[in-house]
Design a protein around this motif. Structure first.
Motif, PDB file in Angstrom:
ATOM      1  N   ALA A   1       1.153  -1.284   0.079  1.00  0.00           N
ATOM      2  CA  ALA A   1       0.026   0.108   0.042  1.00  0.00           C
ATOM      3  C   ALA A   1       0.823   1.099  -0.053  1.00  0.00           C
ATOM      4  O   ALA A   1       2.086   1.079   0.414  1.00  0.00           O
ATOM      5  N   GLY A   2       0.237   2.411  -0.562  1.00  0.00           N
ATOM      6  CA  GLY A   2       0.904   3.793  -0.495  1.00  0.00           C
ATOM      7  C   GLY A   2       0.834   4.301   0.843  1.00  0.00           C
ATOM      8  O   GLY A   2       1.725   4.771   1.537  1.00  0.00           O
TER       9      GLY A   2
ATOM     10  N   SER B   1      -3.951   3.702  -2.429  1.00  0.00           N
ATOM     11  CA  SER B   1      -2.835   3.508  -3.310  1.00  0.00           C
ATOM     12  C   SER B   1      -3.269   4.482  -4.633  1.00  0.00           C
ATOM     13  O   SER B   1      -2.810   4.144  -5.725  1.00  0.00           O
TER      14      SER B   1
END
Length: 566
Positions: free
Chosen positions: A429-430, A440
């Motif tokens: 994930a971001g 994301s």
């Protein structure tokens, strides 16, 4: 009396076919099977650059050669699940950073399964599709094609969403071979399968490696995925999926070819600046360069090498202290092993990136303990035993080491979201917040990241473990956008420890801690404060054992070139 022949028009090359069948303003679907019709994409870009009206483009991902369409300014609106680069791992591309502001085109975001479900509905003659994806995410909101969400009558604790079907005007496909009747043969894994082709109102234009005698197709009728009566245009385009791979199964003596990693990395590098991206377009796509000139620019020696299986390189022995990435992979693999043994998961679906390396390591560790868990990949891989030395999740080399090759509908639809599923999702994930929500899609400044891909489909339906690098910009108080809901997230693994919870309503909290030597933090709370924006205090934390030599050896064996472990 209708005298139109049901046979397709056969063209000299991809440019002639695009010019004959594609009209400005059409809705074009770019099929993912799982390769994309990249020769046709280049032809579309060079023949319609800066012309109006522009196109609506639907596809599971805009990546690699697909960037040519954005650079050429031919997209008015994109219906997609991912826009960026995905080799060797997902990353943003500069050309899409302002997508959320409508530049260079309007973006409509979906997950992979929900997009394929919409195509399936259109192909089956239905106006509607039902999905268990999207619920509770920002992908569900502000879309006219998301009609409503209701409790699932069969499982009132779950919800289902009604979507409008998706029927493009024309679908572009690249296949292995076809006959003059238009029957296009594809080899598994099939990605979206034939659904995008069958959903198109105006039919299919297809490029293939070779047009073969009818007897060849008849001998492999069980593999034909695009029936001839749906194909309106056909042409040959050798290496028409390049720089992606194509599996041919040796049919018609047509050689398979692997992903051209050097070409994919060249695209990543040259799109870092606008002048370099324009130069790449001139070098590879722009007129008068057609597909034959593209192949000549690559050279026969390079093309021939892509059809050969590379020699396996010996894995080096681990050296030095474990890197941050090695710590993260080792801790994530430990958690995967613990969860499989505790909850008896039968399959693992890992997202691309360091998360899939952790899943591969865990599967090997479980195998050594006599526990067989099957690895899945969303485009159609089931029961993967990854090819030694190739760490790309979707490498064609893994296809020969699978128990089954299928498509998105089977993997994400049946084996992940299906009623009898006992699958663990392992995702990156971001951004992640303490509720387990995943972002994301957008930064807190409004810049586009990459989108969902299949992550939302996984997180929406099965238990998930998240694998995340440390940092206050990753472990945030509240995500800027909910790409995937956190209700099924069991825990998060970081390089400094594992976070968990006992119920979905609880926030995630540190449960194990890995000290980082004399220069690291003295306490678990200090690590959380330094490397995250998550709340304190930290209580009841056990200390992780140091990374073992056997864990590092397995990581180095799988990732011999250090693509992910560095």
């Amino acid at each position: 009396m209708n005298t139109r022949s049901s046979l397709p028009q056969i063209h000299a090359d991809v440019d002639a076919m695009v010019q004959a069948h594609v009209k400005p303003g059409m809705h074009l679907h770019l099929a993912t099977n799982p390769s994309r019709p990249n020769a046709l994409i280049h032809a579309l870009a060079r023949n319609f650059r800066h012309k109006n009206p522009r196109f609506t483009i639907s596809t599971t991902a805009l990546q690699g050669s697909g960037h040519a369409l954005a650079l050429a300014g031919v997209i008015e609106r994109a219906i997609t699940c991912f826009a960026g680069d995905n080799y060797p791992s997902p990353r943003p591309n500069r050309i899409y950073q302002n997508l959320l502001a409508g530049k260079p085109f309007v973006l409509e975001q979906w997950s992979i399964l929900s997009l394929v479900q919409r195509l399936m509905a259109a192909a089956l003659g239905s106006q509607y599709a039902v999905t268990r994806s999207l619920v509770g995410s920002d992908l569900e909101r502000a879309k006219e094609d998301v009609l409503f969400t209701i409790p699932d009558p069969a499982q009132p604790s779950e919800s289902i969403t009604l979507l409008r079907s998706l029927a493009p005007d024309l679908t572009l496909v690249h296949g292995v071979c076809a006959d003059d009747r238009g029957n296009v043969l594809l080899c598994a894994p099939t990605g979206e399968g034939h659904w995008g082709a069958l959903a198109a109102r105006g039919g299919v234009i297809a490029s293939v490696e070779r047009i073969v005698p009818r007897a060849v197709i008849d001998a492999h009728a069980d593999r034909v995925l695009v029936p001839g009566h749906r194909v309106v245009g056909l042409c040959e385009a050798r290496f028409g999926a390049h720089p992606q791979s194509l599996r041919t199964c040796g049919i018609g003596d047509i050689p398979s070819y692997r992903d051209d990693y050097a070409a994919l990395l060249e695209i990543v590098e040259r799109f870092r600046t606008a002048p370099d991206a324009e130069a790449w377009f001139r070098d590879w796509v722009a007129p008068p360069r057609g597909h034959d000139a593209y192949l000549a620019h690559l050279g026969e020696e390079r093309l021939h090498a892509l059809s050969a299986v590379p020699e396996r390189k010996a894995a080096p022995a681990p050296q030095g202290e474990p890197t941050v990435a090695e710590r993260l992979i080792a801790l994530a693999a430990r958690q995967i092993v613990d969860l499989v043994l505790e909850r008896d998961y039968q399959t693992i679906l890992a997202g691309i990136g360091i998360s899939h390396i952790a899943a591969w390591v865990a599967a090997k560790q479980l195998e050594r303990r006599g526990v067989h868990v099957r690895l899945l990949a969303e485009l159609g891989f089931y029961g993967m035993d990854p090819h030694p030395g190739d760490v790309y999740l979707f490498s064609q080399l893994h296809m020969g080491h699978c128990e089954q090759l299928a498509g998105v509908a089977e993997i994400l639809g049946c084996y992940v979201a299906g009623q009898a599923s006992k699958c663990l999702g392992v995702l990156g994930a971001g951004e992640i917040d303490p509720k387990g929500n995943i972002n994301s899609t957008r930064t807190n400044t409004g810049k586009y990241i990459i989108g969902s891909g299949g992550a939302n489909d996984i997180a929406s339906t099965v238990d998930c473990l998240l694998v995340a690098r440390e940092g206050k910009n990753r472990l945030v108080r509240e995500v800027a956008y909910t790409t995937s809901p956190g209700r099924n997230v069991l825990g998060v693994v970081t390089p400094f420890g594992r976070f968990g919870r006992t119920t979905p309503e609880e926030p995630l909290s540190l449960s194990t801690w890995l000290p980082v030597g004399s220069e690291g933090e003295a306490t678990p709370s200090a690590s959380v404060e330094r490397w995250s924006d998550w709340p304190l205090p930290v209580e009841s934390v056990s200390t992780e054992a140091d990374i073992r030599d056997d864990e590092r050896a397995l990581i180095w064996e799988i990732d011999a070139e250090g693509v992910y472990r560095r």
